[in-house]
Design a protein around this motif. Sequence first.
Motif: not given
Length: 548
Positions: A201-206, A223-232
Motif C-alpha cells: 500500500c502507498d503511504l504517501h497519498n490517498g 478473521c483468523g487469517r494473516g494480514i501482512l501490510t507493507w507501507g510503501l
Amino acid sequence: MAAAVTLQLGHYAGCVGAHWWGLQEAAPRQAAELRAAVLLREAAGREPPAPRLVALELKGAGTWPPTRPARSRTPGGGGETLPRRARAAAALLPEVRAIPAPPFFWPVLDAPPPLSRLTAYQDVYSGGSVQVWSDYLKVHLHPKSVFVIHQYNHDGDSGRLEAFGQGESLVQDPVCLEELEDRLHFFVEECDYLQGFQVLCDLHNGFSGVGAKVTELLHDEYCGRGILTWGLTPVMHKTGREKDFYRLMNTALGIVHLSSQSSLFCPLSLSGSLGIKSEPPITFPYINYDASLNYHSSAILAAVLDTLTVPYRLSTSQCSMMHLAEMLNFSGRKVVAALAAVPFPIVHGHSLPDTLGTHQQNVPWKLLSSYGEQKVSRCFAQSVVLRGICKENCNSNCPGKQPASALHACETAEQILQHYLHTLSPGAFSTSHVLKQPCHTLPPYPQFFSSLLTREGFLLDRPLSYSSTAVESIPVLTALQSSPVLHTVLYSLYRDLQKLDTRRWASFFSTGVEQDDFKEALHELRTLAQCYKTSFEADESEDETDSD
C-alpha cells in the motif's frame, strides 16, 4: 497448499509488485526451495502461472495486456506482433533470433557470446524510458487482477487521489466496494487453504486511506487469517509545503489505521525520512541506482520483499503468515522495521564464517523504514533470511584443526547464522533461514550493479579489466525486527505533526477526516511509539514537545 492473496494499492505499490512478480517468474521451478504456489495461481492449459493478485490503480496509470492472450511471433514472421518493448529489444540485435515467448512474457534473446540477453535489454529498460509499472510488468495477469479507479487521475494537476479521506470515501462507495469484494472472493475461493493476505500500500497519498478501509474489510471478513501490510513510500523530493503536509498526514494516518487492522505492519522505503525534514536516500555500496526513478528504487524493495517473505513460502517449513506475525507483534508491537543488505557482501571464494567474522560489531544491512543511515544494534525479536549462499561449502574450517572462531566451529549455515545473531543480540528472540536459492535479477530488473560483482553477485577483490558481465543473481540478507529504533521513527513523525497548525490545512480535512479523528490518531501514534521505548532512549525531545 497454504496460499496467499496479494493486494497492490497505489502506483508505487504497483512498481514494487511488477518487479516482485518478475522475480517469481525468473526463479527456478524444479527442486525450488520456495513454493511458487503460495503466490501464483495454478497454470490453466497453456497459460503461464499468474499472480493471485488484486491491484487498484488510477486512470492513466498504465496500459495492461488484453484479457485474452495473443500469440507472439518472431520478428519478420507472421501473426501477432510482439509487445512494444520486446520489439525494441529485438531491434537492438538484428541478427539475433527471438525465441517465441508465452503470452505477455518478454522474449528470451538467444544472443551469441559475449553479449548476454541481459545486456541486450539494458538500452530498452534504461530507466528514463520507463514511466509506469506496466512498462516492465513481465507476467500475465488474470483479467480480474487490475481494478482501475476512474474517479481519479494518475497524472495532471486536478482529479488526483491526494488525501487520506478521499481514499476512505472511495472504498465506502457501494459500487467500488462490490467490485473489490467480487475480485477478492474470486481469488480466495480458488485457494485450497488461505493463509492470509499480503497488502502492498502507498503511504504517501490517498491510497493510505484506501488501505485503511481495505485492511478493515479483510480483518472483518477473514478473521483468523494473516494480514501482512507493507507501507510503501518512494524516495521523496521537495514538492511544496502543501504536498509535504499531505504526505505527512497520509503517512501518519496510514500507519495508525493499517497497523491496527493488520497482523503485522512494516513501513518500507529508501527515502531517508518520513517526516518534514528531508534526508538523503538510503545508499548501498554495490548498487548505483537513481533514487529519482521509481523503476530503480522499487526494484531494490522488491528484492527485499521477496526475501523478507521467505519464512511462510518455504517448501520445507510449516511457518504461516500468522505464525510470523505472532512471533514479532507481542506486547502491542504490530509495527516492525525492515533491514537489508542488497547484495549481501560476500567475497567470491570466501566462507560464511569468514564473511560474518568481518562484521562482528554491526551487520552490513541498512534500515529501510525511513530513518536514514542509522545503525540498529538492538531488537526485541527478529526474523532473518540469508539467501544465495552455497550451504554445502559454507565453512572453510579444515578437519582436525582448531576452529579459527566460534563461527567456524558451527557445522551448518543455519547454525552459523543463528550463532552470529545470538552474539549480536543476545537477549532477542531470533529465527533464521538460509537458502541456496538467490534472488534472480533477470530482465527487466535494472542492471545498476557495481563492476565489483560477479555474474552470481559475489564480490571481487578488484574490478574486472574487461567490460563487466551482467549480474544475473545476487545473495540477499534481510531482517524483520521489532526494535527500539521504531520508537524514534514513530515519535519523530508524531513530533513533526505536533508542530503543525492543522487549521491552516482545511482542504485536507474537507475530504472526510475530522479534526477530532485526527487528534485521536495522533494520540494513537504516540502510544504506538511508546511500545518500543526502552531505558536507552532519551526523553529530552518528548519533554520539549509534549504538553499533555
